[in-house]
Design an enzyme around this catalytic site. Sequence first.
Site, PDB file in Angstrom:
ATOM      1  N   ASN A  46       0.866  -1.185   0.000  1.00 49.19           N
ATOM      2  CA  ASN A  46       0.000   0.000   0.000  1.00 49.19           C
ATOM      3  C   ASN A  46       0.898   1.229   0.000  1.00 49.19           C
ATOM      4  O   ASN A  46       1.495   1.564   1.029  1.00 49.19           O
ATOM      5  CB  ASN A  46      -0.886  -0.040   1.257  1.00 49.19           C
ATOM      6  CG  ASN A  46      -1.720   1.213   1.424  1.00 49.19           C
ATOM      7  OD1 ASN A  46      -1.791   2.046   0.516  1.00 49.19           O
ATOM      8  ND2 ASN A  46      -2.344   1.347   2.588  1.00 49.19           N
TER       9      ASN A  46
ATOM     10  N   LYS B 172       0.077   4.225  -0.238  1.00 51.02           N
ATOM     11  CA  LYS B 172      -0.584   5.398   0.362  1.00 51.02           C
ATOM     12  C   LYS B 172      -0.399   6.622  -0.545  1.00 51.02           C
ATOM     13  O   LYS B 172      -0.398   6.492  -1.757  1.00 51.02           O
ATOM     14  CB  LYS B 172      -0.071   5.635   1.784  1.00 51.02           C
ATOM     15  CG  LYS B 172      -0.180   4.366   2.640  1.00 51.02           C
ATOM     16  CD  LYS B 172      -0.025   4.600   4.098  1.00 51.02           C
ATOM     17  CE  LYS B 172      -0.182   3.266   4.827  1.00 51.02           C
ATOM     18  NZ  LYS B 172      -0.191   3.387   6.271  1.00 51.02           N
TER      19      LYS B 172
ATOM     20  N   HIS C 123      -9.638   0.887   4.488  1.00 49.08           N
ATOM     21  CA  HIS C 123      -8.388   1.078   5.243  1.00 49.08           C
ATOM     22  C   HIS C 123      -8.655   1.971   6.449  1.00 49.08           C
ATOM     23  O   HIS C 123      -9.477   2.893   6.370  1.00 49.08           O
ATOM     24  CB  HIS C 123      -7.323   1.699   4.328  1.00 49.08           C
ATOM     25  CG  HIS C 123      -5.974   1.707   4.959  1.00 49.08           C
ATOM     26  ND1 HIS C 123      -5.586   2.679   5.856  1.00 49.08           N
ATOM     27  CD2 HIS C 123      -4.938   0.845   4.867  1.00 49.08           C
ATOM     28  CE1 HIS C 123      -4.357   2.413   6.274  1.00 49.08           C
ATOM     29  NE2 HIS C 123      -3.939   1.306   5.685  1.00 49.08           N
TER      30      HIS C 123
ATOM     31  N   GLU D 242      -7.131   4.379   7.652  1.00 52.02           N
ATOM     32  CA  GLU D 242      -6.960   5.818   7.397  1.00 52.02           C
ATOM     33  C   GLU D 242      -8.214   6.404   6.743  1.00 52.02           C
ATOM     34  O   GLU D 242      -8.550   7.563   6.966  1.00 52.02           O
ATOM     35  CB  GLU D 242      -5.697   6.058   6.553  1.00 52.02           C
ATOM     36  CG  GLU D 242      -4.449   5.869   7.399  1.00 52.02           C
ATOM     37  CD  GLU D 242      -3.222   5.391   6.642  1.00 52.02           C
ATOM     38  OE1 GLU D 242      -3.186   5.486   5.405  1.00 52.02           O
ATOM     39  OE2 GLU D 242      -2.285   4.902   7.312  1.00 52.02           O
TER      40      GLU D 242
ATOM     41  N   GLU E 271      -5.519  -5.163  10.440  1.00 50.15           N
ATOM     42  CA  GLU E 271      -4.504  -4.141  10.682  1.00 50.15           C
ATOM     43  C   GLU E 271      -4.855  -3.393  11.963  1.00 50.15           C
ATOM     44  O   GLU E 271      -5.690  -2.477  11.944  1.00 50.15           O
ATOM     45  CB  GLU E 271      -4.477  -3.136   9.528  1.00 50.15           C
ATOM     46  CG  GLU E 271      -4.141  -3.743   8.191  1.00 50.15           C
ATOM     47  CD  GLU E 271      -3.567  -2.709   7.232  1.00 50.15           C
ATOM     48  OE1 GLU E 271      -2.436  -2.905   6.777  1.00 50.15           O
ATOM     49  OE2 GLU E 271      -4.240  -1.690   6.975  1.00 50.15           O
TER      50      GLU E 271
ATOM     51  N   GLY F   6       2.109   2.269  10.808  1.00 49.26           N
ATOM     52  CA  GLY F   6       3.048   3.376  10.691  1.00 49.26           C
ATOM     53  C   GLY F   6       3.714   3.760  12.001  1.00 49.26           C
ATOM     54  O   GLY F   6       4.362   4.801  12.094  1.00 49.26           O
TER      55      GLY F   6
ATOM     56  N   SER G 232       3.084  -2.072  10.325  1.00 52.87           N
ATOM     57  CA  SER G 232       4.526  -2.087  10.573  1.00 52.87           C
ATOM     58  C   SER G 232       5.182  -3.431  10.250  1.00 52.87           C
ATOM     59  O   SER G 232       6.114  -3.851  10.941  1.00 52.87           O
ATOM     60  CB  SER G 232       4.842  -1.661  12.011  1.00 52.87           C
ATOM     61  OG  SER G 232       4.416  -0.323  12.225  1.00 52.87           O
TER      62      SER G 232
HETATM   63  P1  PGA Z   1       2.615   0.306   7.648  1.00 53.94           P
HETATM   64  O1  PGA Z   1       1.159   0.468   6.950  1.00 53.94           O
HETATM   65  O2  PGA Z   1       3.196  -0.974   7.123  1.00 53.94           O
HETATM   66  O3  PGA Z   1       3.378   1.540   7.218  1.00 53.94           O
HETATM   67  O4  PGA Z   1       2.365   0.260   9.122  1.00 53.94           O
HETATM   68  C1  PGA Z   1       0.316  -0.624   6.754  1.00 53.94           C
HETATM   69  C2  PGA Z   1      -0.970  -0.168   6.139  1.00 53.94           C
HETATM   70  O5  PGA Z   1      -1.435   0.933   6.475  1.00 53.94           O
HETATM   71  O6  PGA Z   1      -1.575  -0.873   5.309  1.00 53.94           O
END
Ligand code: PGA
Length: 254
Positions: free
Chosen positions: A12, A14, A98, A100, A169, A175, A214
């Site tokens: 992803n 982003k 997601h 976010e 997740e 993140g 992460s």
């Molecule tokens: P990250 O993001 O690996 O940077 O924690 C995962 C995601 O948001 O899908």
Amino acid sequence: MNPSRTPLIAGNWKMFHGGESSVPLAAGVVAFAKELSNVDVVVAPPFTALAAVSAEIDGSPVGLAGQNLYPKPEGAFTGEISGPFLKQCGCGWVIVGHSERRQHFNETDPIVADKVAAALGSGLVPIVCVGETLAQREGGETLRVVKAQVEAFLDVIAQSAVAVAIAYEPVWAIGTGKTAGPAEAEEVHAAIRTWLANKDPKLAERTRILYGGSVKADNAAALLACPNVDGALVGGASLDPGSFGAIARAAQAK
Ligand code: PGA
């Protein structure tokens, strides 16, 4: 293992690499993906880079995903992108719900369910994201919260023969550099598999349940070794073909 549960490693991107820099990144992913067997690799660039990335990965084993879609096929919805548009751009996949988007764009469970249905209706495989916040985990509510999120789209995926992916997740792990330990991840993944099986055992067999939050080259192997972890949704580490490739290679051992 059920062939529809071949390990899936999805990157992803982003809101990064929305322009020219998407092409060398995609080329780096193609270079390692060609050397892999028994792992599906997918990248989800920003909308503005889909066409360029689609051209770069053409003829390679790398799949293409959108990061979101609007649940209607077309219409007066300024600024939105539909499933059929993603399909025309070369996408086979789309990330839905997601955290976010749930957090910053008010995506509710019913909206997520509509988007999952729209994705399936457009011939896209949804990667549907679920996960609890830190406060919910500390309050002992993880399984209740994740179950409600899964139940919101359970009927939709049960009605389709398509093998969808669900990404667990934990919001507190995205993140942040913090990951769920393998035992914590497996507990939730096994619970999700049970809820799917209660609906339809075949649904539980064909659904890939990815871990995200992460995931890095150095923790991927332990997470991927869990019996109900069928792959990973990778954010930050997917922006570097070196670390994304190492994660995909760890999945080969499954
Ligand atoms: P990250 O993001 O690996 O940077 O924690 C995962 C995601 O948001 O899908």
